[in-house]
Design an enzyme around this catalytic site. Structure first.
Site, PDB file in Angstrom:
ATOM      1  N   ASN A 153       4.178  -8.076   6.696  1.00  0.00           N
ATOM      2  CA  ASN A 153       4.806  -7.022   7.983  1.00  0.00           C
ATOM      3  C   ASN A 153       3.158  -6.130   9.046  1.00  0.00           C
ATOM      4  O   ASN A 153       3.591  -5.134   9.446  1.00  0.00           O
ATOM      5  CB  ASN A 153       5.524  -6.426   7.583  1.00  0.00           C
ATOM      6  CG  ASN A 153       5.315  -5.169   6.727  1.00  0.00           C
ATOM      7  OD1 ASN A 153       4.715  -5.093   6.047  1.00  0.00           O
ATOM      8  ND2 ASN A 153       6.575  -4.126   6.866  1.00  0.00           N
ATOM      9  N   GLU A 154       1.983  -6.099   7.964  1.00  0.00           N
ATOM     10  CA  GLU A 154       1.096  -5.317   8.316  1.00  0.00           C
ATOM     11  C   GLU A 154       1.430  -5.247   9.903  1.00  0.00           C
ATOM     12  O   GLU A 154       0.515  -4.067  10.686  1.00  0.00           O
ATOM     13  CB  GLU A 154      -0.089  -6.204   7.999  1.00  0.00           C
ATOM     14  CG  GLU A 154      -1.018  -5.866   6.008  1.00  0.00           C
ATOM     15  CD  GLU A 154       0.064  -6.679   5.525  1.00  0.00           C
ATOM     16  OE1 GLU A 154       1.089  -7.482   6.080  1.00  0.00           O
ATOM     17  OE2 GLU A 154      -0.298  -6.786   4.674  1.00  0.00           O
ATOM     18  N   LEU A 201       0.880  -0.738   0.078  1.00  0.00           N
ATOM     19  CA  LEU A 201      -0.097  -0.253  -0.412  1.00  0.00           C
ATOM     20  C   LEU A 201       0.596   1.154  -0.084  1.00  0.00           C
ATOM     21  O   LEU A 201       2.218   1.306   0.653  1.00  0.00           O
ATOM     22  CB  LEU A 201      -0.675   0.168   1.761  1.00  0.00           C
ATOM     23  CG  LEU A 201      -1.954  -1.376   1.241  1.00  0.00           C
ATOM     24  CD1 LEU A 201      -2.754  -0.121   2.363  1.00  0.00           C
ATOM     25  CD2 LEU A 201      -3.014  -1.094   0.089  1.00  0.00           C
ATOM     26  N   GLY A 256       0.803  -5.379   1.198  1.00  0.00           N
ATOM     27  CA  GLY A 256       0.363  -5.743   0.005  1.00  0.00           C
ATOM     28  C   GLY A 256       1.031  -6.391  -1.421  1.00  0.00           C
ATOM     29  O   GLY A 256       0.761  -6.695  -2.494  1.00  0.00           O
TER      30      GLY A 256
HETATM   31  C1  LIG Z   1      -8.315  -2.985   4.764  1.00  0.00           C
HETATM   32  C2  LIG Z   1      -6.904  -2.624   3.927  1.00  0.00           C
HETATM   33  C3  LIG Z   1      -6.270  -2.593   3.242  1.00  0.00           C
HETATM   34  C4  LIG Z   1      -5.878  -3.731   2.564  1.00  0.00           C
HETATM   35  C5  LIG Z   1      -4.973  -3.285   3.136  1.00  0.00           C
HETATM   36  C6  LIG Z   1      -3.919  -5.171   2.372  1.00  0.00           C
HETATM   37  C7  LIG Z   1      -2.985  -5.024   3.497  1.00  0.00           C
HETATM   38  C8  LIG Z   1      -1.576  -4.716   3.068  1.00  0.00           C
HETATM   39  C9  LIG Z   1      -1.543  -2.998   4.393  1.00  0.00           C
HETATM   40  C10 LIG Z   1       0.556  -3.078   3.412  1.00  0.00           C
HETATM   41  O1  LIG Z   1       0.691  -2.798   2.058  1.00  0.00           O
HETATM   42  S1  LIG Z   1       0.977  -1.446   4.018  1.00  0.00           S
HETATM   43  C11 LIG Z   1       2.729  -0.992   3.378  1.00  0.00           C
HETATM   44  C12 LIG Z   1       3.406  -2.065   4.369  1.00  0.00           C
HETATM   45  N1  LIG Z   1       4.446  -2.515   3.287  1.00  0.00           N
HETATM   46  C13 LIG Z   1       6.465  -1.920   4.015  1.00  0.00           C
HETATM   47  O2  LIG Z   1       6.369  -1.727   4.785  1.00  0.00           O
HETATM   48  C14 LIG Z   1       7.160  -1.301   2.832  1.00  0.00           C
HETATM   49  C15 LIG Z   1       7.863  -0.143   3.583  1.00  0.00           C
HETATM   50  N2  LIG Z   1       8.913   0.024   2.536  1.00  0.00           N
HETATM   51  C16 LIG Z   1      10.274  -1.117   2.461  1.00  0.00           C
HETATM   52  O3  LIG Z   1       9.882  -1.947   3.606  1.00  0.00           O
HETATM   53  C17 LIG Z   1      11.545  -0.618   1.424  1.00  0.00           C
HETATM   54  O4  LIG Z   1      11.103   0.620   1.283  1.00  0.00           O
HETATM   55  C18 LIG Z   1      11.509  -1.581   0.237  1.00  0.00           C
HETATM   56  C19 LIG Z   1      10.353  -1.685  -0.142  1.00  0.00           C
HETATM   57  C20 LIG Z   1      12.092  -2.976   0.919  1.00  0.00           C
HETATM   58  C21 LIG Z   1      12.442  -1.305  -0.842  1.00  0.00           C
HETATM   59  O5  LIG Z   1      13.958  -0.444  -0.025  1.00  0.00           O
HETATM   60  P1  LIG Z   1      14.691   0.827  -1.052  1.00  0.00           P
HETATM   61  O6  LIG Z   1      15.724   0.716   0.062  1.00  0.00           O
HETATM   62  O7  LIG Z   1      15.154   0.260  -2.386  1.00  0.00           O
HETATM   63  O8  LIG Z   1      13.889   1.726  -1.003  1.00  0.00           O
HETATM   64  P2  LIG Z   1      13.661   3.157  -0.003  1.00  0.00           P
HETATM   65  O9  LIG Z   1      13.563   2.389   1.694  1.00  0.00           O
HETATM   66  O10 LIG Z   1      14.889   4.196   0.075  1.00  0.00           O
HETATM   67  O11 LIG Z   1      12.239   3.511  -0.160  1.00  0.00           O
HETATM   68  C22 LIG Z   1      12.568   4.822  -1.106  1.00  0.00           C
HETATM   69  C23 LIG Z   1      11.566   5.570  -1.191  1.00  0.00           C
HETATM   70  O12 LIG Z   1       9.761   5.310  -1.530  1.00  0.00           O
HETATM   71  C24 LIG Z   1       9.505   5.256  -0.260  1.00  0.00           C
HETATM   72  N3  LIG Z   1       8.390   4.452   0.038  1.00  0.00           N
HETATM   73  C25 LIG Z   1       8.916   3.102   0.654  1.00  0.00           C
HETATM   74  N4  LIG Z   1       7.499   2.517   1.055  1.00  0.00           N
HETATM   75  C26 LIG Z   1       6.338   2.784   0.909  1.00  0.00           C
HETATM   76  C27 LIG Z   1       5.417   3.251   0.516  1.00  0.00           C
HETATM   77  N5  LIG Z   1       4.697   1.206   0.995  1.00  0.00           N
HETATM   78  N6  LIG Z   1       4.381   3.659   0.029  1.00  0.00           N
HETATM   79  C28 LIG Z   1       4.885   4.994  -0.065  1.00  0.00           C
HETATM   80  N7  LIG Z   1       6.237   5.241  -0.260  1.00  0.00           N
HETATM   81  C29 LIG Z   1       7.199   4.177  -0.087  1.00  0.00           C
HETATM   82  C30 LIG Z   1      10.565   5.672   0.710  1.00  0.00           C
HETATM   83  O13 LIG Z   1       9.761   6.396   1.814  1.00  0.00           O
HETATM   84  C31 LIG Z   1      11.269   6.187   0.413  1.00  0.00           C
HETATM   85  O14 LIG Z   1      11.323   7.994  -0.570  1.00  0.00           O
HETATM   86  P3  LIG Z   1      12.076   9.081  -0.147  1.00  0.00           P
HETATM   87  O15 LIG Z   1      12.730   8.404  -1.336  1.00  0.00           O
HETATM   88  O16 LIG Z   1      10.773   9.992  -0.508  1.00  0.00           O
HETATM   89  O17 LIG Z   1      12.772   9.167   0.710  1.00  0.00           O
END
Ligand SMILES: CC/C=C\CCC/C=C/C(=O)SCCNC(=O)CCNC(=O)[C@H](O)C(C)(C)COP(=O)(O)OP(=O)(O)OC[C@H]1O[C@@H](n2cnc3c(N)ncnc32)[C@H](O)[C@@H]1OP(=O)(O)O
Length: 271
Positions: free
Chosen positions: A181-182, A113, A158
């Site tokens: 990791n939700e 997400l 997601g």
């Molecule tokens: C009722 C609910 C409905 C549906 C729910 C279904 C369940 C789903 C839930 C979710 O998906 S919650 C999201 C959880 N995701 C995470 O925790 C992932 C977080 N990100 C990371 O761990 C890392 O970014 C990575 C994917 C491993 C990539 O690492 P890398 O070192 O390559 O990049 P970096 O961390 O430097 O990130 C670059 C850039 O991207 C931004 N970022 C990262 N993840 C997200 C995200 N999920 N959403 C928005 N933006 C994200 C990060 O902040 C960096 O931004 P910046 O360059 O501006 O600092």
């Protein structure tokens, strides 16, 4: 850039595409840079470049969808809607039989997400955003196509869910993580995501995976069943294509109906 209208593009692609296996075509300005591919009688387009569409064989049976939301394939509402539209279009196209889902990004399949879409938003806005993700996941999970996730990098939350919606998951070796990791990021797992996870992993393992919130290495992901196979990165797409070819060898109608029946119980979790 040469201006090409959709009819011109249609004639061109119908004439030329069979000889251009495994290439995508970017059409000019008046198509807004959309990726289109021709299936004789139908057009399949993401409506944006957030998902790139590649046709992989001259029969138009296999399509490769590449998620392309820089920098980490966070699932924006626009991306979710583009994916939903594409999968529905492919489902409606009788020539299409299989789908490989991967990413254009070198180290990330999907970060799940778009966390930034949740900050400072009203309850209704968040609900609406969540529903775009759920609709996309549901459309993929219940697609009549054979589906393989070619996980070429991190698949988190997601992103892992998107892969779980596919029938088969191949992951590239590397310093990547795959997991749900939700609970760690503070999102109680929705029942429908748990149901999809139970479907793929079995109840006991799904519970461990969900409640630990652990991010797994490719090998660990294989052990718990989050993926079916781990391969060297260079082999990822070819292995996925081979698996898909085997899946679509089976008679289309019995396969389609059986998939529908197998996944039907979970339809109660649909919108
Ligand atoms: C009722 C609910 C409905 C549906 C729910 C279904 C369940 C789903 C839930 C979710 O998906 S919650 C999201 C959880 N995701 C995470 O925790 C992932 C977080 N990100 C990371 O761990 C890392 O970014 C990575 C994917 C491993 C990539 O690492 P890398 O070192 O390559 O990049 P970096 O961390 O430097 O990130 C670059 C850039 O991207 C931004 N970022 C990262 N993840 C997200 C995200 N999920 N959403 C928005 N933006 C994200 C990060 O902040 C960096 O931004 P910046 O360059 O501006 O600092």
């Amino acid at each position: 850039m040469v201006k090409v209208n959709v009819d011109m593009a249609s004639s061109f692609i119908r004439a030329v595409l069979p000889r251009l296996a495994c290439r995508h075509l970017k059409i000019g300005n008046n198509c807004n840079g959309r990726y289109l591919y021709g299936c004789n009688k139908r057009w399949v387009s993401s409506g944006s470049d957030l998902v790139q569409v590649e046709q992989d064989d001259s029969d138009n049976e296999i399509v490769v969808l590449k998620m392309n939301v820089k920098p980490v394939n966070a699932c924006t509402a626009e991306f979710n809607n583009a994916m939903t539209k594409l999968i529905k279009d492919l489902d409606a196209d009788e020539q299409s039989k299989g789908l490989i889902l991967t990413s254009t990004l070198p180290n990330v399949f999907s970060a799940g997400l778009q966390l930034t879409a949740l900050h400072g938003k009203s309850y209704d806005e968040i609900k609406e955003y969540f529903s775009t993700f759920q609709t996309m996941a549901h459309t993929l999970f219940t697609s009549r196509l054979a589906t393989v996730a070619a996980i070429n990098g991190h698949a988190i939350a997601g992103g892992c869910v998107i892969a779980l919606c596919c029938e088969y998951r191949v992951m590239a070796e590397g310093k990547f993580h795959n997991g749900l990791n939700e609970v760690i990021v503070g999102i109680p797992m929705p029942a429908w995501v748990s149901a999809y996870t139970v479907y793929a992993l079995g109840t006991n393992t799904a519970e461990k995976v969900i409640l630990s919130g652990k991010k797994h290495t490719p090998r660990e992901a294989l052990q718990v069943g989050l993926v079916d196979q781990v391969v060297p990165p260079d082999d990822l797409i070819q292995v996925s294509k081979n698996i898909l070819s085997d899946l679509i060898k089976v008679g289309d109608y019995p396969r389609r109906l059986s998939k529908e029946r197998l996944r039907k119980e979970l339809l109660m979790f649909s919108l």
